[in-house]
Write a protein that holds these residues in place. Structure first.
Motif, PDB file in Angstrom:
ATOM      1  N   ALA A  50       0.833  -1.206   0.000  1.00 14.22           N
ATOM      2  CA  ALA A  50       0.000   0.000   0.000  1.00 14.22           C
ATOM      3  C   ALA A  50       0.868   1.257   0.000  1.00 14.22           C
ATOM      4  O   ALA A  50       0.570   2.235  -0.694  1.00 14.22           O
ATOM      5  N   GLN A  68       2.197   1.816  -3.478  1.00 14.51           N
ATOM      6  CA  GLN A  68       1.154   2.357  -4.352  1.00 14.51           C
ATOM      7  C   GLN A  68       0.884   3.824  -4.037  1.00 14.51           C
ATOM      8  O   GLN A  68       0.638   4.636  -4.943  1.00 14.51           O
ATOM      9  N   GLN A  69       0.937   4.182  -2.756  1.00 16.20           N
ATOM     10  CA  GLN A  69       0.714   5.580  -2.375  1.00 16.20           C
ATOM     11  C   GLN A  69       1.806   6.474  -2.946  1.00 16.20           C
ATOM     12  O   GLN A  69       1.529   7.558  -3.453  1.00 16.20           O
ATOM     13  N   TRP A 129      -4.085   1.589  -4.407  1.00  7.71           N
ATOM     14  CA  TRP A 129      -3.779   1.863  -3.003  1.00  7.71           C
ATOM     15  C   TRP A 129      -4.972   1.519  -2.115  1.00  7.71           C
ATOM     16  O   TRP A 129      -4.816   0.901  -1.058  1.00  7.71           O
TER      17      TRP A 129
END
Length: 537
Positions: free
Chosen positions: A179, A182-183, A220
């Protein structure tokens, strides 16, 4: 990274323990009061318990509010101190740390990652500390009534407070790391679209980049959802532990009912319900702690070493040094490097570095300025390698002006004083006139005091470029390195500006200063030495 004030942390845990301790005592006193009232004693026998119930009910809310104030204040202080320390380390640390990261990734780390780590105090450390204190206190109180019931309660508290949080942390660790990646990807795409919207629109790539940012946002969110699913399952474990503890207390209570007062049995039955109030938050605390560790790792990777605290003092040298490159290879960390170059720039020399976009011109300039370490060979200033110079000595001799240098949301004067803080207003006005901004300055409502409220977006691309050139004129460093100084100017103005910079006969910069310009717009009629660069692998 963020360091919490231990005294404030202890105070927050103490207030949280007192708040939930009030809830624990409220459950015990309420159980006693209900059972004792069933026996219909004189009203005066219940007056102390009635007052205690009211006091404990009020104190629970007041102490809980105070705990929130202290814990959030401590977390916000830690986040502010962490950002100050990060900015200081980035300012005084090696420039290649910043060079290897996109501005969107830097934004994510300095913004979201610091907040995530600071949240550890309010969402993890305080709940864990409170649960430890409250669980121990509840077990001791129950042990005074029944050691067997205390053993059952202790075992269930361990399951709810240790096993369930551990399960949640282990389950979400991998998903949280994904995550975060992805952020960062989302922020990189978004910042690129914001910073270069005009160029991307002309190239037809803006819709694609926006779509990429949106997809990163969805990815995300999906990663966060995947991380939340096992955490939700782990959050059910404390509920099961509560049920097991209550059933155990009931079984023990039936066994000792014959020789135990009814009021004591009521306390034995109801107290475990409040004892688990603190452990219910522990799976979420474990998730917050896991996220905080990932954020701390990313922040440590950003600023791995502590920067020296000595201030940088820029002075004006009495003479222009000799800038020399010896078999110099330049490149960004982890990227391709250019071919080796060797040359010597005597005081007052002019050099144009040419090449296509992405050929390595910027990396070469940053290496000459000591902002990037050479991947091969060395750069010397008056025979001393740049790596052996202090930051004050290096900045006093050489100054690098980036193509995308920042314009601050402050006055025109302050934006120019970023180059040299002791300039007079007359010097600032002469510099603006030299780059063709005298008419623009005359039209400003407050002159040099006019605030550029939106920074670079307050001016046109050409005006921004000229303001940055004015900084070059004001800088006291005898060697100046300019990256695409005429970008966004029209062809005629750009050509005139390059001639003024590189042809000492036009006198925009003193003939005693050494000037190196990286550009891909150099005309054949500009008389100066040229160096063509390209990635050599």
């Amino acid at each position: 990274m963020p360091a919490f004030d231990k005294a404030r942390l202890a105070l927050a845990i103490a207030l949280g323990s007192l708040a939930l301790g009030s809830a624990l005592a409220l459950a015990g006193v309420s159980a006693w009061l209900i059972t004792r009232a069933w026996e219909m004693p004189p009203v005066l026998d219940l007056s102390v318990a009635v007052v205690a119930v009211r006091a404990l009910g009020i104190s629970r809310g007041v102490l809980g509010y105070c705990e929130r104030l202290v814990s959030h204040d401590t977390a916000l202080r830690a986040a502010g101190d962490a950002r100050n320390e990060i900015y200081r380390r980035l300012a005084h640390g090696p420039a290649d740390v910043i060079a290897r990261l996109h501005s969107g990734d830097l934004l994510a780390r300095v913004g979201a990652d610091v907040d995530t780590f600071a949240d550890v105090l309010a969402r993890a450390l305080v709940p864990i500390g409170v649960a430890t204190v409250l669980g121990g206190a509840a077990t001791v109180v129950i042990a005074l009534i029944s050691p067997v019931a205390a053993a059952v309660l202790g075992l269930c508290l361990l399951i709810a407070g240790v096993f369930a949080p551990g399960l949640a942390a282990r389950a979400v660790r991998a998903q949280e790391a994904v995550a975060r990646q992805q952020q960062s990807g989302r922020d990189i795409a978004a910042v690129t679209a914001l910073e270069h919207a005009a160029e991307l629109r002309v190239a037809g790539r803006l819709p694609t980049l926006i779509a990429e940012s949106e997809q990163r946002q969805r990815d995300w969110g999906a990663a966060i959802d995947r991380a939340a699913a096992p955490a939700a399952a782990a959050a059910a474990v404390p509920t099961l532990a509560i049920g097991a503890s209550v059933i155990g207390a009931v079984v023990v209570g039936i066994g000792i009912a014959a020789h135990t007062a009814p009021t004591t049995l009521a306390v034995l039955m109801l107290l475990p319900l409040s004892a688990f109030e603190a452990t219910v938050a522990l799976p979420a605390a474990a998730v917050a702690l896991t996220r905080g560790r990932i954020a701390a790792h990313r922040l440590t990777d950003l600023v791995p070493t502590k920067a020296t605290g000595s201030p940088v003092v820029v002075t004006s040298p009495t003479s222009t040094p000799v800038l020399q490159a010896n078999q110099l290879r330049a490149g960004y960390p982890g990227g391709p490097t250019g071919r080796p170059v060797t040359w010597t720039l005597q005081p007052g020399a002019r050099l144009a570095i040419t090449g296509r976009s992405g050929a390595g011109k910027t990396a070469l300039l940053m290496t000459l300025a000591g902002l990037l370490p050479p991947t091969g060979g060395q750069v010397t200033i008056d025979g001393v390698a740049t790596s052996a110079l202090t930051e004050s000595e290096l900045r006093s001799a050489v100054c690098y002006f980036a193509e995308d240098a920042h314009l601050f949301s402050t006055t025109v004067r302050d934006n120019l004083l970023a180059a040299r803080g002791d300039c007079t207003d007359d010097e600032l006005k002469r510099a603006l006139a030299s780059v063709g901004l005298d008419d623009w300055l005359a039209r400003l409502p407050d002159g040099l005091n006019t605030v550029l409220t939106a920074g670079a977006t307050s001016v046109s691309a050409g005006q921004r470029r000229r303001l940055l050139l004015a900084r070059v004129l004001l800088c006291s460093a005898p060697v100046v390195l300019l990256d695409e100084p005429t970008e966004h100017l029209d062809a005629a103005d750009g050509h005139r500006m390059l001639r003024a910079l590189l042809d000492e006969r036009h006198g925009l910069l003193s003939g005693e200063r050494t000037v190196v310009v990286a550009t891909h717009q150099l005309g054949n009629d500009i008389a100066c030495p040229r160096l063509s660069v390209g990635n050599g692998g």
